[in-house]
Design a protein around this motif. Structure first.
Motif, PDB file in Angstrom:
ATOM      1  N   GLY A 132       0.830  -1.209   0.000  1.00 33.78           N
ATOM      2  CA  GLY A 132       0.000   0.000   0.000  1.00 33.78           C
ATOM      3  C   GLY A 132       0.857   1.248   0.000  1.00 33.78           C
ATOM      4  N   MET A 133       1.902   1.205   0.811  1.00 31.48           N
ATOM      5  CA  MET A 133       2.838   2.322   0.931  1.00 31.48           C
ATOM      6  C   MET A 133       3.505   2.606  -0.418  1.00 31.48           C
ATOM      7  SD  MET A 133       4.043   3.966   3.656  1.00 31.48           S
ATOM      8  CE  MET A 133       5.410   5.007   4.108  1.00 31.48           C
ATOM      9  N   PHE A 134       4.011   1.553  -1.048  1.00 30.95           N
ATOM     10  CA  PHE A 134       4.716   1.666  -2.326  1.00 30.95           C
ATOM     11  C   PHE A 134       3.789   2.282  -3.386  1.00 30.95           C
ATOM     12  CE2 PHE A 134       5.993  -0.430  -6.391  1.00 30.95           C
ATOM     13  CZ  PHE A 134       7.227   0.188  -6.528  1.00 30.95           C
ATOM     14  N   HIS A 135       2.571   1.751  -3.467  1.00 30.39           N
ATOM     15  CA  HIS A 135       1.571   2.242  -4.419  1.00 30.39           C
ATOM     16  C   HIS A 135       1.310   3.732  -4.211  1.00 30.39           C
ATOM     17  CE1 HIS A 135      -2.401   2.585  -6.408  1.00 30.39           C
ATOM     18  NE2 HIS A 135      -2.748   3.224  -5.317  1.00 30.39           N
ATOM     19  N   SER A 136       1.130   4.116  -2.948  1.00 31.84           N
ATOM     20  CA  SER A 136       0.817   5.501  -2.622  1.00 31.84           C
ATOM     21  C   SER A 136       1.947   6.451  -2.967  1.00 31.84           C
ATOM     22  CB  SER A 136       0.535   5.620  -1.130  1.00 31.84           C
ATOM     23  OG  SER A 136      -0.836   5.665  -0.953  1.00 31.84           O
ATOM     24  N   VAL A 137       3.171   6.024  -2.709  1.00 29.17           N
ATOM     25  CA  VAL A 137       4.329   6.864  -3.012  1.00 29.17           C
ATOM     26  C   VAL A 137       4.354   7.172  -4.509  1.00 29.17           C
ATOM     27  CG1 VAL A 137       6.849   6.899  -3.120  1.00 29.17           C
ATOM     28  CG2 VAL A 137       5.710   6.188  -1.020  1.00 29.17           C
ATOM     29  N   ILE A 138       4.082   6.163  -5.338  1.00 32.08           N
ATOM     30  CA  ILE A 138       4.045   6.385  -6.792  1.00 32.08           C
ATOM     31  C   ILE A 138       2.966   7.416  -7.146  1.00 32.08           C
ATOM     32  CG2 ILE A 138       3.552   5.336  -9.045  1.00 32.08           C
ATOM     33  CD1 ILE A 138       4.682   2.713  -7.957  1.00 32.08           C
ATOM     34  N   GLN A 139       1.755   7.216  -6.599  1.00 30.35           N
ATOM     35  CA  GLN A 139       0.654   8.135  -6.917  1.00 30.35           C
ATOM     36  C   GLN A 139       1.014   9.571  -6.538  1.00 30.35           C
ATOM     37  OE1 GLN A 139      -1.227   6.542  -8.795  1.00 30.35           O
ATOM     38  NE2 GLN A 139      -3.003   5.678  -7.787  1.00 30.35           N
ATOM     39  N   ILE A 140       1.634   9.733  -5.376  1.00 29.67           N
ATOM     40  CA  ILE A 140       1.935  11.073  -4.883  1.00 29.67           C
ATOM     41  C   ILE A 140       3.072  11.720  -5.662  1.00 29.67           C
ATOM     42  CG2 ILE A 140       2.980  12.280  -2.899  1.00 29.67           C
ATOM     43  CD1 ILE A 140      -0.078  12.061  -2.814  1.00 29.67           C
ATOM     44  N   LEU A 141       4.080  10.932  -6.020  1.00 34.79           N
ATOM     45  CA  LEU A 141       5.192  11.489  -6.799  1.00 34.79           C
ATOM     46  C   LEU A 141       4.698  12.059  -8.121  1.00 34.79           C
ATOM     47  CD1 LEU A 141       8.099   8.938  -6.155  1.00 34.79           C
ATOM     48  CD2 LEU A 141       7.850  11.267  -5.267  1.00 34.79           C
ATOM     49  N   ILE A 142       3.681  11.403  -8.692  1.00 36.82           N
ATOM     50  CA  ILE A 142       3.094  11.903  -9.939  1.00 36.82           C
ATOM     51  C   ILE A 142       2.340  13.209  -9.676  1.00 36.82           C
ATOM     52  CG2 ILE A 142       1.339  11.458 -11.709  1.00 36.82           C
ATOM     53  CD1 ILE A 142       1.946   8.421 -11.144  1.00 36.82           C
ATOM     54  N   THR A 143       1.562  13.220  -8.602  1.00 30.98           N
ATOM     55  CA  THR A 143       0.653  14.336  -8.327  1.00 30.98           C
ATOM     56  C   THR A 143       1.397  15.592  -7.880  1.00 30.98           C
ATOM     57  OG1 THR A 143      -0.847  12.620  -7.571  1.00 30.98           O
ATOM     58  CG2 THR A 143      -1.540  14.875  -7.212  1.00 30.98           C
ATOM     59  N   VAL A 144       2.461  15.412  -7.097  1.00 31.29           N
ATOM     60  CA  VAL A 144       3.203  16.543  -6.546  1.00 31.29           C
ATOM     61  C   VAL A 144       3.821  17.397  -7.654  1.00 31.29           C
ATOM     62  CG1 VAL A 144       5.285  17.119  -5.227  1.00 31.29           C
ATOM     63  CG2 VAL A 144       3.620  15.550  -4.289  1.00 31.29           C
ATOM     64  N   GLN A 145       4.109  16.751  -8.795  1.00 31.60           N
ATOM     65  CA  GLN A 145       4.768  17.492  -9.878  1.00 31.60           C
ATOM     66  C   GLN A 145       3.810  18.372 -10.682  1.00 31.60           C
ATOM     67  OE1 GLN A 145       6.798  14.537 -12.176  1.00 31.60           O
ATOM     68  NE2 GLN A 145       7.882  13.765 -10.368  1.00 31.60           N
ATOM     69  N   LEU A 146       2.513  18.211 -10.461  1.00 32.88           N
ATOM     70  CA  LEU A 146       1.555  18.990 -11.252  1.00 32.88           C
ATOM     71  C   LEU A 146       1.477  20.435 -10.741  1.00 32.88           C
ATOM     72  CD1 LEU A 146      -1.387  16.437 -11.431  1.00 32.88           C
ATOM     73  CD2 LEU A 146       0.252  16.955 -13.235  1.00 32.88           C
ATOM     74  N   PRO A 147       1.393  21.394 -11.687  1.00 34.82           N
ATOM     75  CA  PRO A 147       1.220  22.782 -11.269  1.00 34.82           C
ATOM     76  C   PRO A 147      -0.262  23.113 -11.056  1.00 34.82           C
ATOM     77  CG  PRO A 147       1.577  22.684 -13.628  1.00 34.82           C
ATOM     78  CD  PRO A 147       1.571  21.261 -13.135  1.00 34.82           C
ATOM     79  N   PHE A 148      -0.552  23.808  -9.974  1.00 39.70           N
ATOM     80  CA  PHE A 148      -1.923  24.286  -9.724  1.00 39.70           C
ATOM     81  C   PHE A 148      -1.875  25.804  -9.676  1.00 39.70           C
ATOM     82  CE2 PHE A 148      -1.666  20.037  -7.995  1.00 39.70           C
ATOM     83  CZ  PHE A 148      -2.790  19.442  -8.533  1.00 39.70           C
ATOM     84  N   CYS A 149      -2.500  26.447 -10.677  1.00 44.85           N
ATOM     85  CA  CYS A 149      -2.289  27.890 -10.776  1.00 44.85           C
ATOM     86  C   CYS A 149      -3.572  28.714 -10.716  1.00 44.85           C
ATOM     87  CB  CYS A 149      -1.565  28.205 -12.075  1.00 44.85           C
ATOM     88  SG  CYS A 149      -2.482  27.596 -13.480  1.00 44.85           S
ATOM     89  N   GLY A 150      -4.727  28.065 -10.698  1.00 45.03           N
ATOM     90  CA  GLY A 150      -5.938  28.889 -10.705  1.00 45.03           C
ATOM     91  C   GLY A 150      -7.151  28.184 -10.151  1.00 45.03           C
TER      92      GLY A 150
END
Length: 310
Positions: A151-169
């Motif tokens: 579960g931990m491994f899966h979550s780390v992958i999901q978050i590494l993808i999401t953290v790189q996204l820019p949120f600007c508006g």
């Protein structure tokens, strides 16, 4: 590499319903559901850990499943319930990432635990003479630890993808908790590739394990033909409760992740099912169909009453 630019620090949930009346009804319905989830699962953990009659691997796994249910439900439900009472349901971007991380962590740990439980039943029914050697204590501990680590491994992958996204508006999440699809809609970039990775990491993952589980139960049922009527009845009863839980959990998850993301109201209602209803039903399903657990609970209750009298 460019630093990710986030102008957005606060996000708003639209919630499950916009109508204030519906929100009040939701509060009255879901608060008891959450309390029942906490109570039922805690009771299972307590009963399994204090009863000598429930020392077999099956119950060891069951108590961990209940622990996962408590954690899983608690990542989403308290925030949702408290949000029903306020006008603006806000969450910080970091809070949102945290929620996604733990939601996926416990969700996948549950999938892996259900798989471990199926394997346990397979060994018990198809290789009964070797059961105690195959499912030794150390093996059980390794299997449970692997479920949590998976579960931990899966979550780390999901978050590494999401953290790189820019949120600007855009900052309004059309949901009542943070999940990947609704959050991807807010990113100021094309999330097609990320969407595919999430689909593989969540949807395909769930689908593969679902098929694995169903086929393992088919093999088990096939093996049951050679058993005595009594043994068959007992094994069927246990397997029936396992299969029920598997269907309740995977049905909605596969429905949501195995297709292109969309925010329909039914998506939210399907989410309600596996964030709130399933965690509440699990303890009920496992205890109602299981004489050993029921008897252990009765003994625990009598012990408590006797202590009270003394």
């Amino acid at each position: 590499s460019m630093a990710v630019i986030n102008n957005v620090t606060q996000l708003l949930f639209t919630g499950l319903f916009q109508d204030p009346e519906a929100q009040r009804v939701s509060f009255v319905v879901f608060l008891p559901v959450y309390m029942a989830t906490m109570l039922g699962n805690s009771l299972i953990i307590l009963t399994v850990n204090t009863s000598k009659s429930l020392s077999s691997p099956m119950y060891f796994f069951l108590s961990h499943l209940s622990l996962v249910e408590i954690c899983y439900s608690s990542t989403v439900v308290p925030k949702f319930i408290s949000g029903l009472l306020v006008e603006n349901k806000t969450i910080s971007l970091d809070g949102c990432m945290t929620q996604i991380f733990f939601f996926h962590f416990f969700g996948v740990a549950e999938i892996l635990l259900l798989t471990v439980m199926a394997y346990d039943r397979y060994v018990a029914i198809c290789k009964p003479l070797h059961y105690m050697t195959i499912m030794s204590r150390p093996v059980c501990h390794v299997l449970v630890l692997s479920s949590w680590l998976g579960g931990m491994f899966h979550s780390v992958i999901q978050i590494l993808i999401t953290v790189q996204l820019p949120f600007c508006g855009p900052h309004v999440i059309d949901h009542y908790f943070c999940d990947l699809h609704p959050l991807f809609k807010l990113a100021c970039t094309d999330t097609f590739v990320e969407g595919i990775i999430v689909f593989a990491n969540s949807g395909l993952f769930a689908m593969i394990f679902f098929l694995l589980l169903i086929s393992s139960y088919i093999v088990i049922l096939f093996h049951l033909r050679n058993q005595s009527a009594e043994g068959r009845r007992k094994a069927l009863s246990t397997c029936a409760s396992h299969i029920t839980v598997v269907l309740l959990f995977f049905g909605p998850a596969i429905f949501l992740y195995m297709r292109p993301s969309s925010t329909f109201t039914e998506d939210k209602l399907v989410s309600v099912f596996y964030t709130m209803v399933t965690p509440m039903l699990n303890p009920i399903i496992y205890t109602l169909r299981n004489a050993e657990v029921k008897n252990a609970m009765k003994r625990l209750w009598r012990k408590k009453l006797n202590l009270g009298r003394e």
